[in-house]
Design an enzyme around this catalytic site. Structure first.
Site, PDB file in Angstrom:
ATOM      1  N   GLU A 149       0.810  -1.235   0.000  1.00  0.00           N
ATOM      2  CA  GLU A 149       0.000   0.000   0.000  1.00  0.00           C
ATOM      3  C   GLU A 149       0.837   1.276   0.000  1.00  0.00           C
ATOM      4  O   GLU A 149       0.398   2.344  -0.423  1.00  0.00           O
ATOM      5  CB  GLU A 149      -1.027  -0.012   1.163  1.00  0.00           C
ATOM      6  CG  GLU A 149      -0.482  -0.172   2.554  1.00  0.00           C
ATOM      7  CD  GLU A 149      -0.364  -1.650   2.976  1.00  0.00           C
ATOM      8  OE1 GLU A 149      -0.377  -1.877   4.174  1.00  0.00           O
ATOM      9  OE2 GLU A 149      -0.241  -2.549   2.113  1.00  0.00           O
ATOM     10  N   CYS A 167       8.049 -28.789 -13.837  1.00  0.00           N
ATOM     11  CA  CYS A 167       7.314 -29.548 -14.845  1.00  0.00           C
ATOM     12  C   CYS A 167       7.791 -31.000 -14.784  1.00  0.00           C
ATOM     13  O   CYS A 167       8.948 -31.287 -15.075  1.00  0.00           O
ATOM     14  CB  CYS A 167       7.603 -28.897 -16.196  1.00  0.00           C
ATOM     15  SG  CYS A 167       6.865 -29.732 -17.564  1.00  0.00           S
ATOM     16  N   CYS A 171       5.397 -42.087 -24.277  1.00  0.00           N
ATOM     17  CA  CYS A 171       3.951 -41.836 -24.209  1.00  0.00           C
ATOM     18  C   CYS A 171       3.254 -42.662 -25.276  1.00  0.00           C
ATOM     19  O   CYS A 171       3.777 -42.854 -26.368  1.00  0.00           O
ATOM     20  CB  CYS A 171       3.687 -40.345 -24.440  1.00  0.00           C
ATOM     21  SG  CYS A 171       1.945 -39.910 -24.282  1.00  0.00           S
ATOM     22  N   CYS A 216       1.002 -37.994 -30.281  1.00  0.00           N
ATOM     23  CA  CYS A 216       0.595 -36.759 -30.971  1.00  0.00           C
ATOM     24  C   CYS A 216       1.599 -36.422 -32.079  1.00  0.00           C
ATOM     25  O   CYS A 216       2.806 -36.581 -31.907  1.00  0.00           O
ATOM     26  CB  CYS A 216       0.506 -35.605 -29.976  1.00  0.00           C
ATOM     27  SG  CYS A 216      -0.689 -35.933 -28.680  1.00  0.00           S
ATOM     28  N   CYS A 256       4.544 -33.876 -31.260  1.00  0.00           N
ATOM     29  CA  CYS A 256       5.267 -33.997 -29.991  1.00  0.00           C
ATOM     30  C   CYS A 256       6.503 -34.888 -30.119  1.00  0.00           C
ATOM     31  O   CYS A 256       6.428 -35.990 -30.654  1.00  0.00           O
ATOM     32  CB  CYS A 256       4.330 -34.566 -28.935  1.00  0.00           C
ATOM     33  SG  CYS A 256       5.151 -34.905 -27.377  1.00  0.00           S
ATOM     34  N   GLY A 259       5.033 -37.862 -21.075  1.00  0.00           N
ATOM     35  CA  GLY A 259       3.981 -38.816 -20.707  1.00  0.00           C
ATOM     36  C   GLY A 259       2.595 -38.223 -20.559  1.00  0.00           C
ATOM     37  O   GLY A 259       2.427 -37.008 -20.499  1.00  0.00           O
ATOM     38  N   CYS A 297       9.206 -30.359 -24.661  1.00  0.00           N
ATOM     39  CA  CYS A 297       8.638 -31.689 -24.490  1.00  0.00           C
ATOM     40  C   CYS A 297       9.567 -32.760 -25.044  1.00  0.00           C
ATOM     41  O   CYS A 297       9.710 -32.895 -26.243  1.00  0.00           O
ATOM     42  CB  CYS A 297       7.293 -31.741 -25.216  1.00  0.00           C
ATOM     43  SG  CYS A 297       6.172 -32.976 -24.607  1.00  0.00           S
TER      44      CYS A 297
HETATM   45  N1  SAH Z   1       0.515 -35.611 -22.164  1.00  0.00           N
HETATM   46  C1  SAH Z   1       0.037 -34.452 -21.562  1.00  0.00           C
HETATM   47  C2  SAH Z   1       1.083 -33.696 -20.755  1.00  0.00           C
HETATM   48  C3  SAH Z   1       2.449 -33.640 -21.345  1.00  0.00           C
HETATM   49  S1  SAH Z   1       2.610 -32.723 -22.845  1.00  0.00           S
HETATM   50  C4  SAH Z   1      -0.623 -33.527 -22.572  1.00  0.00           C
HETATM   51  O1  SAH Z   1      -0.487 -33.764 -23.768  1.00  0.00           O
HETATM   52  O2  SAH Z   1      -1.298 -32.585 -22.150  1.00  0.00           O
HETATM   53  C5  SAH Z   1       2.562 -31.073 -22.191  1.00  0.00           C
HETATM   54  C6  SAH Z   1       2.289 -29.994 -23.195  1.00  0.00           C
HETATM   55  O3  SAH Z   1       3.382 -29.853 -24.105  1.00  0.00           O
HETATM   56  C7  SAH Z   1       1.044 -30.265 -24.030  1.00  0.00           C
HETATM   57  O4  SAH Z   1       0.122 -29.216 -23.975  1.00  0.00           O
HETATM   58  C8  SAH Z   1       1.647 -30.430 -25.402  1.00  0.00           C
HETATM   59  O5  SAH Z   1       0.749 -30.036 -26.355  1.00  0.00           O
HETATM   60  C9  SAH Z   1       2.868 -29.535 -25.362  1.00  0.00           C
HETATM   61  N2  SAH Z   1       3.804 -29.804 -26.464  1.00  0.00           N
HETATM   62  C10 SAH Z   1       4.125 -30.985 -27.017  1.00  0.00           C
HETATM   63  N3  SAH Z   1       4.969 -30.811 -28.065  1.00  0.00           N
HETATM   64  C11 SAH Z   1       5.192 -29.491 -28.156  1.00  0.00           C
HETATM   65  C12 SAH Z   1       5.960 -28.694 -29.036  1.00  0.00           C
HETATM   66  N4  SAH Z   1       6.697 -29.220 -29.996  1.00  0.00           N
HETATM   67  N5  SAH Z   1       5.938 -27.332 -28.862  1.00  0.00           N
HETATM   68  C13 SAH Z   1       5.200 -26.780 -27.862  1.00  0.00           C
HETATM   69  N6  SAH Z   1       4.470 -27.492 -26.996  1.00  0.00           N
HETATM   70  C14 SAH Z   1       4.440 -28.828 -27.141  1.00  0.00           C
HETATM   71 FE1  SF4 Z   2       0.696 -36.104 -26.824  1.00  0.00          FE
HETATM   72 FE2  SF4 Z   2       1.285 -35.218 -24.347  1.00  0.00          FE
HETATM   73 FE3  SF4 Z   2       1.914 -37.732 -25.097  1.00  0.00          FE
HETATM   74 FE4  SF4 Z   2       3.246 -35.682 -26.172  1.00  0.00          FE
HETATM   75  S1  SF4 Z   2       3.251 -36.276 -24.026  1.00  0.00           S
HETATM   76  S2  SF4 Z   2       2.413 -37.504 -27.249  1.00  0.00           S
HETATM   77  S3  SF4 Z   2       1.623 -34.120 -26.265  1.00  0.00           S
HETATM   78  S4  SF4 Z   2      -0.145 -36.870 -24.922  1.00  0.00           S
END
Ligand code: SAH
Ligand code: SF4
Length: 370
Positions: A103, A116, A123, A127, A130, A173, A347
């Protein structure tokens, strides 16, 4: 054959109290492990000698070895850990400065930490964007291996026990594919006799396993939820996240609606922005509609390109337009600060490089070509 030792970080306080009696002994052990970060049973001076011997003979206290630390220009650190069975995975430590004005106008700066954590080695979800996905799935991490990441990060950075730490399960994961161990870890991390990181300060990020979101909600842990949405129509989302074919966008939205959200909190929707794939304002409009009626906040993540990736980083101006559109319509939206980009802290990338050098883990082709 000698039975292998148990991981001491696998145990909740109540479980240790069943083994080490009277119950205050288990509290003392918890204090050594989680407040003093002691990693040598023989140094736990106030524990009787015979109990220390039992601990040494039956339990393992060093289950993870730090094999590399990379430090970014912005202070973000990426740790590569090795498990007892020779597997590697990573954790990231993000340091933020928090400025507060009292304040009288006096500004005080404090440090805030976010860890993190990884929940699996590799995994299964696969995706397309990823790097973790490229190595396939190897195994779940145990609850002790999840908890020990926090202990080692705190110890290595001399972070005092009372300093505030947030946890995000956004490393390697899919945490909901390892729900039992992750939920046990959440409980151990939040114990007031130990690390005291309340579940409210822990966020599970999931690619959207709808029935597991419902199960997590029913467990009532008080944990925060983040959904990796990334796309607003099922065709695109199934191309990015193959599992979307089993659990489509609407099933995820329905699961989120059933999830108990803390009165002061919101469900986070992560949206990985990829150039020319999902960065258009029509997608922003659809996203707004999709989140109607949900206490949501949107976190836009700029795609972090990696070797061999077919996608491109979006233009920041376009991402800002996307964010402004949502904000103008009254939705809470942030653009994730790119922490540790110079050390690929997004990641799985550090482990992947190690993998190529050291391990013989089967690979599989993942995701569909877009
Ligand atoms: N499996 C879970 C948590 C781990 S991934 C999930 O998918 O939510 C955590 C985050 O990292 C996710 O939101 C994913 O989309 C992001 N991620 C993965 N590859 C990435 C990349 N090349 N650039 C930026 N973020 C990324
Ligand atoms: Fe997809 Fe998350 Fe697994 Fe990467 S770690 S393959 S973003 S589910």
């Amino acid at each position: 054959m000698r039975e292998s030792k148990k991981n001491i970080y696998d145990y909740m306080l109540e479980e240790l109290q069943q083994i080490f009696k009277p119950t205050f002994r288990a509290k003392q052990i918890y204090n050594w492990l989680y407040v003093k970060y002691e990693n040598d049973f023989s140094k736990m001076q106030n524990i009787p000698k015979d109990m220390r011997e039992k601990l040494e003979n039956e339990y393992e206290i060093k289950n993870l070895e730090i094999i590399r630390i990379q430090t970014s220009k912005d202070g973000t650190k990426k740790y590569l850990f090795k498990t007892k069975d020779g597997l590697s995975f990573e954790s990231v430590l993000i340091k933020m400065r928090d400025k507060k004005q009292d304040e009288n106008g006096k500004i005080t700066e404090s440090e805030k930490w976010t860890f993190c954590l990884s929940s699996q080695v590799g995994c299964k979800v696969g995706c397309a964007f990823c790097y973790t996905a490229k190595g396939g799935f190897v195994r779940n991490l145990s609850s002790g291996e999840i908890v020990e990441q926090v202990v080692q990060l705190k110890k290595d950075n001399n972070i005092l026990p009372e300093k505030r730490v947030n946890i995000v399960y956004m490393g390697m994961g899919e945490p909901l594919d390892n729900l039992q161990n992750v939920s046990q870890a959440i409980k151990i991390l939040s114990d007031l006799e130990g690390l005291s990181i309340s579940a409210r300060r822990q966020t599970i990020s999931t690619s959207g396993i709808a029935p597991k979101i419902i199960k997590l909600g029913e467990m009532n842990l008080g944990v925060q939820l983040a959904i990796s949405l990334h796309a607003v129509d099922d065709t695109l989302r199934s191309q990015l996240i193959p599992m979307n074919k089993a659990y489509n966008i609407q099933s995820i939205i329905n699961a989120v609606k059933a999830f108990p959200v803390d009165a002061r909190k919101r469900v986070m929707f992560e949206y990985l922005v990829i150039k020319d794939i999902n960065d258009d304002l029509m997608s922003a409009k659809k996203l707004l509609k999709l989140l109607d009626g949900i206490k949501a906040k949107v976190n836009l993540i700029l795609f972090n390109p990696h070797e061999g990736s077919q996608f491109k980083r979006p233009d920041i101006e376009q991402v800002k337009k996307f964010a402004d559109f949502l904000i103008n319509k009254g939705l809470l939206c942030t653009i994730r600060e790119s922490k540790g980009i110079d050390i690929s802290a997004a990641c799985g990338q550090l482990r992947e490089k190690e993998l190529l050098e050291n391990e013989n883990v089967p690979r599989r082709t993942i995701g569909k070509e877009l």
